[in-house]
Write an enzyme that holds these catalytic residues in place. Structure first.
Site, short mmCIF file in Angstrom:
data_model
loop_
_atom_site.label_atom_id
_atom_site.label_comp_id
_atom_site.label_asym_id
_atom_site.label_seq_id
_atom_site.Cartn_x
_atom_site.Cartn_y
_atom_site.Cartn_z
N GLU A 40 -2.23 11.80 2.95
CA GLU A 40 -3.05 11.36 4.07
C GLU A 40 -2.89 12.30 5.24
OE1 GLU A 40 -2.39 7.35 5.47
OE2 GLU A 40 -4.46 7.21 6.16
N GLU B 143 0.87 -1.18 0.00
CA GLU B 143 0.00 0.00 0.00
C GLU B 143 0.90 1.22 0.00
OE1 GLU B 143 -2.90 0.22 3.23
OE2 GLU B 143 -2.69 2.39 3.31
#
Ligand SMILES: *[C@@H]1O[C@H](CO)[C@@H](O)[C@H](O)[C@H]1NC(C)=O
Ligand SMILES: *[C@@H]1O[C@H](CO)[C@@H](O)[C@H](O)[C@H]1NC(C)=O
Ligand SMILES: *[C@@H]1O[C@H](CO)[C@@H](O)[C@H](O)[C@H]1NC(C)=O
Length: 346
Positions: A140, A135
């Site tokens: 974020e 990932e």
């Protein structure tokens, strides 16, 4: 008299050695998102107070909006959340296509901001099961955070070197163990530059994120604020991907791009092929949950996270993504021979 050296002259005439060259494979702009990504209605795996809606609902409520050159995804900011439901209406989308070695450029005008928000633009293995295949979190953050956190989450045996000669970057490593089993899936993170997240990013008019991934480069990321465009600091292949592609130009993510803010070298301590395969991209926007919720009490935000989400729709008017374009470059098999034309400069 000694003869003039020949080799340096030849070297000067030959094109300089270049890094990997790329060609523009896909350009996601405006309404093209509607036909090439899927709207995921899953329960949030990170336990957020969110109700991910399908495309028809998102369009009907204007939580998804597209013009030929804009794509907007937002949270509902008009309604109180009914008791006993999943949470605030929002959007999570997944690209149909997956990409392995590549160079992505995301031109973003606005990203979600505000208390209780947890937004991310990231990629994950199409094959999985997670965390197999890896990932890569490109963007974020949560609540009132203003600097981006980029991080990797992987299967075991993926560790990054400490910052130093093997890892020169402008960002700050927050941890170096990428194994998702370590420290509650903390991942190996790099805190990014000023203006790279939420309120500060938006106030500056957004900007560009670029991520390169491949077996020799590892994973590297750059960020330019829209403010940098005035200083012509943004490479043309980032700023004008369609113009550059139409001119047959091939970006290479080389030194001209400047020092990356995040560098994740792969090699003995983190084998590229073992940990990263073809990835699909995700944009999402959730609320509270495992990160934004846990961090909420120390975030400077008012009251409780779930009360804000459920009862204060007006707190979510800035909780939206506005995408100018997402461009995916893939490696050129046969590097073109020179001479190389210059990139357009405006
Ligand atoms: C839907 O959202 C877009 C983008 O924010 C906005 O320009 C448009 O006016 C909205 N449409 C309606 C019907 O509210
Ligand atoms: C939800 O339940 C709480 C506690 O029972 C109540 O105070 C609140 O008014 C309810 N909200 C809605 C939207 O019905
Ligand atoms: C991680 O490395 C150790 C030591 O080399 C090895 O025993 C183990 O099988 C590896 N785990 C995975 C999942 O590759």
């Amino acid at each position: 008299m000694r003869p003039a050296p020949v080799l340096p002259l030849l070297a000067a005439l030959a094109p300089a050695a270049r890094a990997q060259l790329y060609t523009l494979a896909d350009a996601y702009v405006g309404a093209s998102f509607l036909s090439t990504w899927s709207w995921q209605t899953i329960a949030d795996p990170t336990h957020g107070a969110v109700n991910y809606v399908d495309l028809a609902t998102a369009v009907a409520h204007n939580l998804t909006y597209a013009t030929p050159d804009k794509f907007v995804m937002r949270a509902d900011s008009t309604r109180v959340v009914a008791n006993g439901t999943r949470g605030r209406d929002s959007v999570r989308i997944l690209s149909d296509r997956a990409y392995a070695d590549s160079l992505l450029v995301l031109d973003l005008q606005h990203m979600p901001q505000g208390c209780a928000t947890w937004s991310a633009f990231w990629s994950l293995s199409q094959t999985g099961p997670w965390p197999a295949g890896g990932e890569i979190d490109v963007i974020e953050g949560v609540n009132l955070q203003t600097g981006n956190l980029m991080s990797l989450h992987t299967s075991p045996n993926c560790t990054m070197p400490a910052p130093g000669p093997a890892r020169t970057m402008t960002g700050t490593a927050t941890s170096t163990i990428c194994d998702a089993d370590h420290a509650d899936n903390e991942g190996c993170g790099v805190a990014g530059p000023a203006l790279s997240y939420a309120a500060d990013f938006n106030a500056a008019g957004g900007g560009w994120f670029a991520v390169q991934r491949g077996p020799t480069t590892g994973i590297r990321a750059w960020f330019w604020s829209r403010q940098d465009a005035a200083a012509a600091a943004v490479p043309a292949a980032v700023r004008f991907p369609l113009v550059a592609a139409a001119a047959g130009l091939t970006p290479d993510g080389d030194a001209a791009w400047g020092e990356p803010y995040a560098v994740f070298p792969t090699g003995a301590a983190c084998g590229y092929a073992e940990h990263f395969d073809a990835h699909q991209f995700v944009f999402d926007l959730t609320f509270c949950g495992d990160w934004a919720g846990n961090a909420y009490p120390s975030s400077g935000c008012p009251g409780t996270c779930t009360d804000l989400v459920n009862n204060h729709p007006e707190a979510f008017t800035e909780a939206y993504w506005e995408v100018n374009g997402l461009y995916i470059y893939t490696p050129l098999e046969e590097p073109p021979t020179g001479p190389y034309p210059p990139y357009p400069s405006s």
